[in-house]
Structure formats: structure tokens, C-alpha cells
Scaffold this motif. Structure first.
Motif, PDB file in Angstrom:
ATOM      1  N   ALA A 128      91.178  29.562 -31.926  1.00 36.60           N
ATOM      2  CA  ALA A 128      91.984  30.533 -32.655  1.00 36.60           C
ATOM      3  C   ALA A 128      92.621  29.927 -33.903  1.00 36.60           C
ATOM      4  N   HIS A 129      92.748  28.609 -33.940  1.00 38.76           N
ATOM      5  CA  HIS A 129      93.371  27.957 -35.092  1.00 38.76           C
ATOM      6  C   HIS A 129      92.384  27.673 -36.231  1.00 38.76           C
ATOM      7  N   PRO A 143     105.315  27.039 -44.072  1.00 36.84           N
ATOM      8  CA  PRO A 143     104.320  27.621 -44.987  1.00 36.84           C
ATOM      9  C   PRO A 143     102.972  27.942 -44.320  1.00 36.84           C
ATOM     10  N   ILE A 144     102.609  27.199 -43.309  1.00 35.13           N
ATOM     11  CA  ILE A 144     101.358  27.502 -42.594  1.00 35.13           C
ATOM     12  C   ILE A 144     101.485  28.829 -41.861  1.00 35.13           C
ATOM     13  N   PHE A 145     102.611  29.020 -41.174  1.00 33.35           N
ATOM     14  CA  PHE A 145     102.825  30.289 -40.475  1.00 33.35           C
ATOM     15  C   PHE A 145     102.918  31.442 -41.464  1.00 33.35           C
ATOM     16  N   SER A 146     103.556  31.206 -42.587  1.00 28.87           N
ATOM     17  CA  SER A 146     103.670  32.244 -43.609  1.00 28.87           C
ATOM     18  C   SER A 146     102.298  32.628 -44.148  1.00 28.87           C
ATOM     19  N   ALA A 147     101.473  31.629 -44.461  1.00 29.33           N
ATOM     20  CA  ALA A 147     100.131  31.902 -44.982  1.00 29.33           C
ATOM     21  C   ALA A 147      99.251  32.602 -43.955  1.00 29.33           C
ATOM     22  N   ALA A 148      99.529  32.364 -42.664  1.00 29.09           N
ATOM     23  CA  ALA A 148      98.735  32.982 -41.595  1.00 29.09           C
ATOM     24  C   ALA A 148      99.186  34.403 -41.285  1.00 29.09           C
ATOM     25  N   HIS A 149     100.295  34.825 -41.875  1.00 27.36           N
ATOM     26  CA  HIS A 149     100.839  36.172 -41.625  1.00 27.36           C
ATOM     27  C   HIS A 149     100.965  36.442 -40.127  1.00 27.36           C
ATOM     28  N   ALA A 155     108.803  27.981 -37.580  1.00 28.47           N
ATOM     29  CA  ALA A 155     108.677  28.937 -38.680  1.00 28.47           C
ATOM     30  C   ALA A 155     109.618  28.603 -39.831  1.00 28.47           C
ATOM     31  N   MET A 156     110.741  27.991 -39.517  1.00 29.54           N
ATOM     32  CA  MET A 156     111.718  27.650 -40.560  1.00 29.54           C
ATOM     33  C   MET A 156     111.535  26.227 -41.077  1.00 29.54           C
ATOM     34  N   ASP A 157     110.641  25.470 -40.476  1.00 31.57           N
ATOM     35  CA  ASP A 157     110.431  24.083 -40.862  1.00 31.57           C
ATOM     36  C   ASP A 157     109.786  24.010 -42.244  1.00 31.57           C
ATOM     37  N   GLU A 158     110.237  23.063 -43.052  1.00 32.90           N
ATOM     38  CA  GLU A 158     109.714  22.945 -44.420  1.00 32.90           C
ATOM     39  C   GLU A 158     108.236  22.573 -44.461  1.00 32.90           C
ATOM     40  N   LEU A 159     107.737  21.884 -43.451  1.00 33.23           N
ATOM     41  CA  LEU A 159     106.332  21.497 -43.422  1.00 33.23           C
ATOM     42  C   LEU A 159     105.463  22.536 -42.719  1.00 33.23           C
ATOM     43  N   LEU A 160     105.914  23.025 -41.570  1.00 32.89           N
ATOM     44  CA  LEU A 160     105.119  23.967 -40.774  1.00 32.89           C
ATOM     45  C   LEU A 160     105.295  25.418 -41.211  1.00 32.89           C
ATOM     46  N   ALA A 215      91.218  26.778 -41.977  1.00 31.26           N
ATOM     47  CA  ALA A 215      90.344  26.991 -43.130  1.00 31.26           C
ATOM     48  C   ALA A 215      91.151  27.427 -44.359  1.00 31.26           C
ATOM     49  N   ARG A 216      92.197  28.234 -44.145  1.00 28.91           N
ATOM     50  CA  ARG A 216      93.060  28.700 -45.238  1.00 28.91           C
ATOM     51  C   ARG A 216      94.037  27.626 -45.693  1.00 28.91           C
ATOM     52  N   THR A 217      94.646  26.969 -44.720  1.00 28.56           N
ATOM     53  CA  THR A 217      95.687  25.966 -44.980  1.00 28.56           C
ATOM     54  C   THR A 217      95.375  24.762 -44.092  1.00 28.56           C
ATOM     55  N   PRO A 218      94.581  23.815 -44.585  1.00 28.25           N
ATOM     56  CA  PRO A 218      94.148  22.693 -43.746  1.00 28.25           C
ATOM     57  C   PRO A 218      95.323  21.910 -43.144  1.00 28.25           C
ATOM     58  N   PHE A 219      95.193  21.599 -41.864  1.00 28.71           N
ATOM     59  CA  PHE A 219      96.211  20.832 -41.150  1.00 28.71           C
ATOM     60  C   PHE A 219      96.013  19.347 -41.439  1.00 28.71           C
TER      61      PHE A 219
END
Length: 161
Positions: free
Chosen positions: A79-80, A42-48, A35-40, A85-89
């Protein structure tokens, strides 16, 4: 990738990944880093992400994978899909996820289940990447996760992540 430098004391105090409490420590520690990682992050943040629910679900999943506890219900690979779809991996996301997971396991644990956790994480990352890229075709060999049972026999099931 080591998430933090480990001291001799840290290394000497690592134990087996043997109980649900151990699994929860792994999950909480890993997702704190992710959750605190600079790359990952933002994905968790966007996924709320609802962290309490997410940690509970992932603890159930990994307790199933590593200890044979049958408390997990769901299809984690599927589930992912909404998050992707919101934030492509990208490849970098899978690589960072796996690096953080392996480093978190190594930070806290040693032994057979620690090695199994790292192996299963690799399989999950590969399966998720293939699913989200649509790399399954009629000719493709299905990716099946293997789950531990309390008697340490292996059971194959549908793809999970």
C-alpha cells in the motif's frame, strides 16, 4: 526521541497495551505526531490521507499484530508503493517514523505488548525499506511478519507494514 517530556505522573499512569481501545489510542496519538512532524508531515500531506479511514485501518492492523484480532485486510507494505513513487522515502523517514512510534508507545504504555509493538514496528520499517528499494532477489530470504494470536502462538504470513 521523546515526543513530549513525560512527567512522573505520566510515567506512573502508563498501563498495559491490552485492548482495542488502547491500540486506537496508540494509533491516533502516533499519527497526530507524524502528521505534524516536519519530516513526515509533508509525505502525509502529499498522499492526501483520509485520516478517519487511515486510523481505522491502522487500528485494525495493530489490533491484529498485538491482540490477534483478525479484522485487518490488506497488504500494508504494498500500500505504500504509490506514496513512495510520489514522495520517495529516505532513510531519515524510516528512522523518524520508528523514533516517533517507539516514543508514542513509551509515552502511553508499558509491558509485553508495548515491547512487542516496538519490535514489530522495527520489523515493519525494515521490511518496507527493503521492499521499496527492491532489495528482494531470488537469493534473498523473504521478510515475513509474525502475527499474534489470541492463544499467543505465532503465525507467519506474507510481508505487511
Amino acid at each position: 526521541m521523546i515526543v513530549r517530556p513525560l512527567t512522573d505522573h505520566d510515567l506512573a499512569n502508563r498501563g498495559e497495551l491490552a485492548t482495542r481501545t488502547d491500540v486506537e489510542l496508540l494509533v491516533r496519538s502516533f499519527y497526530r505526531y507524524a502528521a505534524m512532524d516536519e519530516l513526515l508531515g509533508p509525505i502525509f500531506s502529499a498522499a492526501h490521507v483520509a485520516w478517519d479511514d487511515h486510523v481505522a485501518t491502522l487500528t485494525d492492523f495493530w489490533a491484529w499484530q498485538l491482540l490477534g484480532e483478525r479484522s485487518y485486510i490488506g497488504q500494508p507494505l504494498r500500500a505504500h508503493e504509490p506514496v513512495h513513487a510520489r514522495t520517495p522515502f529516505a532513510d531519515a523517514h524510516y528512522e523518524r517514523w520508528l523514533d516517533l512510534f517507539v516514543s508514542t508507545v513509551d509515552e502511553h504504555f508499558i509491558g509485553n505488548n508495548a515491547e512487542l509493538a516496538k519490535h514489530r514496528a522495527q520489523k515493519m520499517a525494515t521490511a518496507l525499506r527493503k521492499l521499496l528499494r527492491g532489495e528482494y532477489s531470488a537469493a534473498s530470504e523473504p521478510v515475513e511478519a509474525t502475527f499474534a494470536t489470541s492463544s499467543d502462538q505465532r503465525i507467519c504470513g506474507p510481508p505487511h507494514g
